[in-house]
Design an enzyme around this catalytic site. Structure first.
Site, mmCIF file in Angstrom:
data_model
loop_
_atom_site.group_PDB
_atom_site.id
_atom_site.type_symbol
_atom_site.label_atom_id
_atom_site.label_comp_id
_atom_site.label_asym_id
_atom_site.label_seq_id
_atom_site.Cartn_x
_atom_site.Cartn_y
_atom_site.Cartn_z
ATOM 1 N N ASP A 1 -7.239 -61.092 -136.657
ATOM 2 C CA ASP A 1 -6.417 -59.969 -137.128
ATOM 3 C C ASP A 1 -5.281 -59.689 -136.156
ATOM 4 O OD1 ASP A 1 -5.598 -57.940 -138.793
ATOM 5 O OD2 ASP A 1 -6.999 -56.459 -137.985
ATOM 6 N N VAL B 1 -12.135 -45.979 -132.003
ATOM 7 C CA VAL B 1 -11.981 -46.076 -130.555
ATOM 8 C C VAL B 1 -11.750 -44.672 -130.009
ATOM 9 C CG1 VAL B 1 -10.697 -47.109 -128.650
ATOM 10 C CG2 VAL B 1 -10.979 -48.377 -130.791
ATOM 11 N N GLY C 1 -9.999 -48.042 -137.095
ATOM 12 C CA GLY C 1 -9.647 -49.140 -137.993
ATOM 13 C C GLY C 1 -10.802 -49.410 -138.911
ATOM 14 N N GLY C 2 -10.712 -50.510 -139.643
ATOM 15 C CA GLY C 2 -11.740 -50.823 -140.615
ATOM 16 C C GLY C 2 -13.087 -51.100 -139.963
ATOM 17 N N LYS D 1 -15.393 -48.054 -127.879
ATOM 18 C CA LYS D 1 -15.332 -48.422 -129.289
ATOM 19 C C LYS D 1 -16.720 -48.313 -129.892
ATOM 20 C CE LYS D 1 -13.400 -51.681 -132.566
ATOM 21 N NZ LYS D 1 -12.489 -52.794 -132.753
ATOM 22 N N GLY E 1 -8.000 -44.025 -131.887
ATOM 23 C CA GLY E 1 -7.568 -44.622 -133.152
ATOM 24 C C GLY E 1 -8.767 -45.129 -133.915
#
Lengths: 282, 117
Positions: free
Chosen positions: A144, A46, A41-42, A61, A39
């Protein structure tokens, strides 16, 4: 053999493939072998990788070098509900990476589907809260927290992932309104998480707990995560919660529900005594 | 307060109250002192045993069952002694003893602290 070197002659699929490969991290010089993307993200991407030395799968990551402190932050947080970091390092292109436990399970946004008992939903929230409380005691905040960052493993274990760094600003719906995030902002997000996992219609006391945690004014929220978890615990024990002034009828119903067996036994005792008193053959 | 003390207190209080209800029956009123003392002692034994059971087993259901069984057993003993003196009060003694035992068993499960493992 003649090789056509004109890029214009490359097929779209080849170009797409090259673009994809060019974006993949170069893991040469590390003990990891890339297997695929999990996946993004900002803050980074990962990947799933294989640890050649220990012959196991890990989550890897990759973040910008400026965000390398994230690994150090998480590495300090040794807790059963926080994904452990195995190793951190730097890639040849200067980006930072860290290898962590590959968690298999279901994300909370999928786990909290219909049919899941309230007690189980609260168990997950409690585990998340415990992880947050631990992090706060170590001076770290999540920044978050949202359902996508909570994973429930196949044995019921709960993991809070994607611990934030300064650059993370939270996710709408879970982010506290204040500009400067602190521990109270995590309490706001935990309240939003509680509200998210509650079924409809939710018990009024639990909705009140979520509302209090999500107060726009940070000072009106719970003082710390433990205080919020204690209120959830009171609900689970059939006691009144501090976040809600319950109506008298609700209080009576709760008392009956909590002490139903004792009240039935006392009623049975009274019935026995009255029965014996009025029994004509005594 | 640990569970044995809870059982002891609940047993003594409920046993005494149960015995005191004999005052409402004209035929037992003259014997109220002995009945209260005996019922209190019976409640104390049930409470101690229920408290000990509650330290071993964490279950309201089984606590109630154990308390009720103990109450019934001891009440049966009292009823047998009563019958030996020429009176038959099995029902009047055993039924309340059964329910009182259940309440004591419930109390020991709900209240008090279990010894740390």
């Amino acid at each position: 053999m003649e090789v056509n070197s004109d890029p214009a002659d490359l097929s779209d699929s080849v170009v797409d493939h090259l673009r994809q490969v060019a974006g993949l991290p170069d893991l040469s010089g590390t003990r990891y072998e890339l297997e695929g993307e999990i996946g993004r993200g900002g803050m980074g991407v990962v990947y799933q990788a294989r640890d050649r030395q220990l012959e196991r799968r890990v989550a890897l990551k990759v973040v910008e070098a400026a965000l390398a402190g994230e690994a150090a932050l998480i590495a300090r947080l040794e807790h059963p509900a926080i994904v452990p970091i195995y190793e951190a390092g730097t890639l040849p292109d200067g980006r930072a990476f860290y290898a962590m436990k590959r968690v298999t399970g279901v994300r909370l946004d999928r786990y909290a589907g219909a049919g899941r008992p309230v007690a189980e939903r609260l168990r997950v929230i409690r585990r998340v809260g415990e992880a947050l409380a631990f992090a706060h005691s170590r001076g770290a905040i999540h920044r978050d927290l949202k359902p996508q960052n909570v994973m429930v493993g196949e044995f019921g274990e709960v993991y809070v992932m994607d611990w934030g760094v300064e650059a993370v600003g939270g996710t709408p719906g879970f982010r506290a309104p204040e500009a400067r995030l602190d521990q109270r902002s995590d309490i706001y997000a935990l309240g939003a998480l509680l509200q998210f996992v509650l079924p409809a219609p939710a018990p009024a006391a639990l909705s009140a707990i979520a509302r209090k945690a999500m107060s726009a004014e940070a000072g009106c929220r719970y003082g710390d995560v433990e205080e919020m978890l204690a209120d959830i615990g009171r609900f689970e024990d059939g006691l009144a919660v501090t976040a809600w002034r319950e109506p008298p009828m609700h209080r009576v119903a709760r008392f009956w529900s909590r002490n139903a067996l004792l009240l039935w036994l006392l009623t049975a005792y009274a019935a026995v005594k009255l029965g014996i008193f009025f029994w004509p053959y005594r | 307060m640990n569970k044995i003390v809870v059982g002891l207190v609940a047993g003594v209080v409920l046993g005494a109250l149960d015995g005191a209800t004999a005052w409402f029956y004209p035929e037992t009123r003259p014997l109220i002192g002995g009945i209260v003392a005996g019922s209190t002692f019976k409640g104390m034994l049930v409470g101690l045993a229920s408290g000990w059971f509650a330290r071993k087993v964490d279950s309201i259901k089984w606590g109630v069952v154990a308390g009720a069984a103990l109450g019934l057993l001891l009440a049966f003993g009292v009823a047998v002694m009563d019958a030996a003196s020429g009176q038959q009060h099995y029902l009047e003694i055993m039924l309340p003893g059964f329910v009182t035992g259940a309440i004591i068993g419930f109390s020991t499960q709900r209240m008090g602290t279990r010894k740390a493992a």
